[in-house]
Write a protein that holds these residues in place. Structure first.
Motif, PDB file in Angstrom:
ATOM      1  N   GLN A 185      -6.571  -8.578   7.910  1.00  0.00           N
ATOM      2  CA  GLN A 185      -7.662  -8.207   8.514  1.00  0.00           C
ATOM      3  C   GLN A 185      -7.317  -7.055   9.329  1.00  0.00           C
ATOM      4  O   GLN A 185      -6.671  -7.275  10.209  1.00  0.00           O
ATOM      5  CB  GLN A 185      -8.501  -9.073   9.055  1.00  0.00           C
ATOM      6  N   LEU A 186      -7.371  -5.590   8.944  1.00  0.00           N
ATOM      7  CA  LEU A 186      -7.283  -4.545   9.881  1.00  0.00           C
ATOM      8  C   LEU A 186      -8.229  -3.946  10.709  1.00  0.00           C
ATOM      9  O   LEU A 186      -9.561  -4.248  10.072  1.00  0.00           O
ATOM     10  CB  LEU A 186      -6.412  -3.446   8.994  1.00  0.00           C
ATOM     11  N   VAL A 213      -6.664  -2.582   2.791  1.00  0.00           N
ATOM     12  CA  VAL A 213      -5.646  -2.389   1.962  1.00  0.00           C
ATOM     13  C   VAL A 213      -6.221  -2.452   0.400  1.00  0.00           C
ATOM     14  O   VAL A 213      -6.679  -3.259   0.184  1.00  0.00           O
ATOM     15  CB  VAL A 213      -4.531  -3.384   1.936  1.00  0.00           C
ATOM     16  N   GLU A 214      -5.965  -1.053  -0.323  1.00  0.00           N
ATOM     17  CA  GLU A 214      -6.532  -1.195  -1.502  1.00  0.00           C
ATOM     18  C   GLU A 214      -5.611  -1.389  -2.590  1.00  0.00           C
ATOM     19  O   GLU A 214      -5.880  -1.970  -3.628  1.00  0.00           O
ATOM     20  CB  GLU A 214      -7.078   0.540  -1.825  1.00  0.00           C
ATOM     21  N   ASP A 215      -4.292  -1.112  -2.465  1.00  0.00           N
ATOM     22  CA  ASP A 215      -3.319  -1.295  -3.478  1.00  0.00           C
ATOM     23  C   ASP A 215      -1.992  -1.296  -2.978  1.00  0.00           C
ATOM     24  O   ASP A 215      -1.689  -0.826  -1.628  1.00  0.00           O
ATOM     25  CB  ASP A 215      -3.336  -0.272  -4.489  1.00  0.00           C
ATOM     26  N   HIS A 216      -1.138  -2.040  -3.550  1.00  0.00           N
ATOM     27  CA  HIS A 216       0.407  -2.162  -3.211  1.00  0.00           C
ATOM     28  C   HIS A 216       1.152  -2.524  -4.283  1.00  0.00           C
ATOM     29  O   HIS A 216       0.821  -3.222  -5.232  1.00  0.00           O
ATOM     30  CB  HIS A 216       0.591  -3.204  -1.821  1.00  0.00           C
ATOM     31  N   MET A 237      15.144  -9.875  -2.802  1.00  0.00           N
ATOM     32  CA  MET A 237      14.375  -9.910  -1.545  1.00  0.00           C
ATOM     33  C   MET A 237      13.214 -10.005  -1.814  1.00  0.00           C
ATOM     34  O   MET A 237      12.528  -9.763  -3.036  1.00  0.00           O
ATOM     35  CB  MET A 237      14.680  -8.529  -0.871  1.00  0.00           C
ATOM     36  N   SER A 238      12.396 -10.682  -0.871  1.00  0.00           N
ATOM     37  CA  SER A 238      10.756 -10.781  -0.883  1.00  0.00           C
ATOM     38  C   SER A 238      10.502 -10.764   0.579  1.00  0.00           C
ATOM     39  O   SER A 238      11.206 -10.895   1.441  1.00  0.00           O
ATOM     40  CB  SER A 238      10.560 -12.239  -1.556  1.00  0.00           C
ATOM     41  N   LEU A 239       9.152 -10.372   0.640  1.00  0.00           N
ATOM     42  CA  LEU A 239       8.597 -10.135   2.096  1.00  0.00           C
ATOM     43  C   LEU A 239       7.167 -10.907   2.096  1.00  0.00           C
ATOM     44  O   LEU A 239       6.663 -11.054   1.035  1.00  0.00           O
ATOM     45  CB  LEU A 239       8.325  -8.743   2.426  1.00  0.00           C
ATOM     46  N   ASP A 240       6.884 -11.479   3.486  1.00  0.00           N
ATOM     47  CA  ASP A 240       5.837 -11.862   3.777  1.00  0.00           C
ATOM     48  C   ASP A 240       5.388 -11.195   5.065  1.00  0.00           C
ATOM     49  O   ASP A 240       6.027 -11.042   5.890  1.00  0.00           O
ATOM     50  CB  ASP A 240       5.726 -13.316   4.177  1.00  0.00           C
ATOM     51  N   ILE A 241       4.118 -10.506   4.770  1.00  0.00           N
ATOM     52  CA  ILE A 241       3.701  -9.737   5.877  1.00  0.00           C
ATOM     53  C   ILE A 241       2.617 -10.457   6.558  1.00  0.00           C
ATOM     54  O   ILE A 241       1.450 -10.852   6.326  1.00  0.00           O
ATOM     55  CB  ILE A 241       2.699  -8.299   5.320  1.00  0.00           C
ATOM     56  N   ALA A 242       3.107 -10.735   7.864  1.00  0.00           N
ATOM     57  CA  ALA A 242       2.561 -11.457   8.762  1.00  0.00           C
ATOM     58  C   ALA A 242       1.275 -11.029   9.473  1.00  0.00           C
ATOM     59  O   ALA A 242       0.158 -11.413   9.549  1.00  0.00           O
ATOM     60  CB  ALA A 242       3.285 -11.923   9.832  1.00  0.00           C
ATOM     61  N   SER A 243       1.612  -9.488   9.840  1.00  0.00           N
ATOM     62  CA  SER A 243       0.388  -8.935  10.580  1.00  0.00           C
ATOM     63  C   SER A 243       0.948  -7.354  10.693  1.00  0.00           C
ATOM     64  O   SER A 243       2.222  -7.003  10.751  1.00  0.00           O
ATOM     65  CB  SER A 243       0.299  -9.303  12.042  1.00  0.00           C
ATOM     66  N   ILE A 244       0.044  -6.502  10.506  1.00  0.00           N
ATOM     67  CA  ILE A 244       0.114  -5.176  10.919  1.00  0.00           C
ATOM     68  C   ILE A 244      -0.594  -4.824  12.187  1.00  0.00           C
ATOM     69  O   ILE A 244      -1.810  -5.040  12.077  1.00  0.00           O
ATOM     70  CB  ILE A 244      -0.468  -4.071   9.896  1.00  0.00           C
ATOM     71  N   ASP A 245       0.133  -4.709  13.272  1.00  0.00           N
ATOM     72  CA  ASP A 245      -0.528  -4.722  14.692  1.00  0.00           C
ATOM     73  C   ASP A 245      -1.170  -3.201  14.785  1.00  0.00           C
ATOM     74  O   ASP A 245      -2.532  -3.563  15.089  1.00  0.00           O
ATOM     75  CB  ASP A 245       0.566  -4.963  15.493  1.00  0.00           C
ATOM     76  N   THR A 246      -0.461  -2.404  14.570  1.00  0.00           N
ATOM     77  CA  THR A 246      -1.116  -1.180  15.132  1.00  0.00           C
ATOM     78  C   THR A 246      -0.842   0.000  13.928  1.00  0.00           C
ATOM     79  O   THR A 246       0.507  -0.023  13.273  1.00  0.00           O
ATOM     80  CB  THR A 246      -0.853  -0.506  16.509  1.00  0.00           C
TER      81      THR A 246
END
Length: 441
Positions: free
Chosen positions: A202-203, A208-211, A61-70
């Motif tokens: 951009q939030l 976002v410091e680390d993941h 599996m792999s992920l692409d984070i398009a947006s974090i809305d809220t």
């Protein structure tokens, strides 16, 4: 009667026509699909997983984070739009050739796919504009790539004790619903690089410091299931809160100190400043709590600071009440009469003299008893010790009088002078301890 029969015949004719069209479509379905796909689908059972009798199937599996809305502190969750890609090998889908086949997403219903779900999801949906956002791609060696675009609201436990100088660690957990570790194994295709998109995200209030990613197992009563976890750490941007809450609170505290420079005879002016600052601070405290959960278990950093500011503002109002009360008991003049000082000093000296006389009397009695009893030189040392011990009560009494004298207000008009120095100094010291503790501990 004739018209009724005619309508019945017409309905029957339309029914036969529709049935014949459906039969022709079903017979021609195999002719519409290319020969390669026909060979793949022929004899394929989508209800059986790959390698059914030869061990578990590995799903990358792999992920692409398009947006974090809220990101909601009240509900303790976040809403994100992600591209989830799953890759596995199905030996039943091998075909000759050197090119992959990109199929319509609706054909995924004809293939076996992993039963992956998001563990802490509160609600999720698959995007379907203009069609369902699915991708299915088959490679000659039987590798299947399945990608979907979903928006999900995931629970995130938050520790708000240092709000708004807090850091929150949220997770996105992927598990298999029905297949245990004997049937399916999950893994990240590229390790920590399997998740992309956070570096350019951009939030509004966070950075976002680390993941990082991890692989684990979920243990339930029904067995052990594969689980992939994506961790990401969010740091709140404090600049907004400094401008919105901290600076107005500091200005209100400083405004309450203005009353120290106003004459004590100006009762309406000083009362107006004190009451206005108290009410304004109360409104500011209520506004700061509107965007936070109403939980008594969290004593937040912003609550502590607002409580400190409210205490200083209320203390400035009480200071004028004390100063005005003391002024009413000395209404004649602003200076304390010398006779009163002399009376107080004489009273103090009288108490000390009484203590000294009692000590000397006890010393004389001890000396007479020692002469009559012809005591040895050891008794003389004891007498000297007793004589030296008489000075200790006098020193204690003097210390107590000095302490009480510090709290004795000789001139009530000096109370404002003390407040002009003590209030700002104590506020600065408390601020230093506050910011050092919440920023570095």
């Amino acid at each position: 009667m004739c018209s009724l029969k005619f309508c019945s015949l017409r309905a029957f004719f339309l029914l036969v026509l529709c049935r014949s069209v459906q039969i022709s479509e079903a017979e021609g379905k195999g002719e519409i699909l290319p020969p390669t796909i026909q060979n793949i689908i022929k004899g394929y059972n989508k209800y059986l997983r790959p390698f059914f009798d030869n061990g578990p199937v590995s799903v990358g599996m792999s992920l692409d984070i398009a947006s974090i809305d809220t990101i909601s502190e009240i509900n303790m969750d976040y809403t994100a739009t992600i591209f989830l890609r799953q890759r596995w090998t199905d030996e039943r889908l091998c075909f000759d050739g050197n090119k992959s086949l990109s199929l319509d997403g609706r054909l995924v219903e004809m293939l076996w796919v992993p039963d992956t779900f998001i563990v802490d999801s509160k609600k999720s949906f698959l995007h379907d504009i203009t069609v369902e956002n699915r991708l299915i791609r088959i490679y000659p060696n039987g590798t299947v790539l399945y990608a979907i675009r979903i928006t999900t609201t995931v629970a995130c436990s938050m520790d708000l004790t240092k709000y708004p100088m807090d850091k929150q660690t949220c997770t996105l957990q992927l598990e298999s619903w029905g297949y245990n570790i004997n049937d399916v194994m999950f893994y990240w295709t590229r390790g920590n690089d399997s998740v992309r998109g956070l570096d350019t995200l951009q939030l509004a209030q966070y950075t976002v410091e680390d993941h990082f990613t991890s692989v684990s197992e979920a243990v339930y009563e029904t067995g052990r299931y594969p689980k992939l976890v994506f961790h990401f750490e969010l740091k709140r941007n404090i600049l907004y809160f400094i401008l919105e809450t901290y600076v107005p609170s500091i200005l209100l505290v400083v405004l309450s100190w203005v009353s120290f420079w106003i004459s004590q005879s100006s009762v309406p002016a000083r009362i107006c400043i004190g009451v206005t600052t108290v009410l304004t601070m109360t409104t500011l405290m209520m506004g700061a709590r509107t965007s936070l959960p109403n939980a008594n278990c969290f004593i937040k950093a912003i609550d502590v600071y607002l409580g400190i500011c409210f205490s200083f503002i209320f203390g400035a109002l009480l200071e004028y009440a004390v100063a005005h009360f003391c002024t009413l008991h000395r209404p004649s003049s602003k200076e304390i009469p010398k006779d009163e000082d002399e009376g107080t000093e004489e009273e103090r000296n009288g108490v000390l003299a009484a203590v000294a006389n009692s000590c000397s009397a006890s010393d004389n009695t001890n000396k007479i008893d020692s002469d009559k009893g012809n005591k040895t030189s050891i008794n003389g040392k004891k007498e000297r010790n007793k004589h030296s011990g008489c000075s200790s009560p006098m020193s204690i009494m003097k210390s107590l009088f000095c302490i009480f004298d510090c709290f004795h207000v000789k001139n009530p008009y000096h109370i404002d002078n003390y407040a002009r120095f003590s209030f700002p100094l104590s506020f600065i010291i408390i601020n230093v301890f506050y910011w050092v503790y919440y920023l570095y501990f």
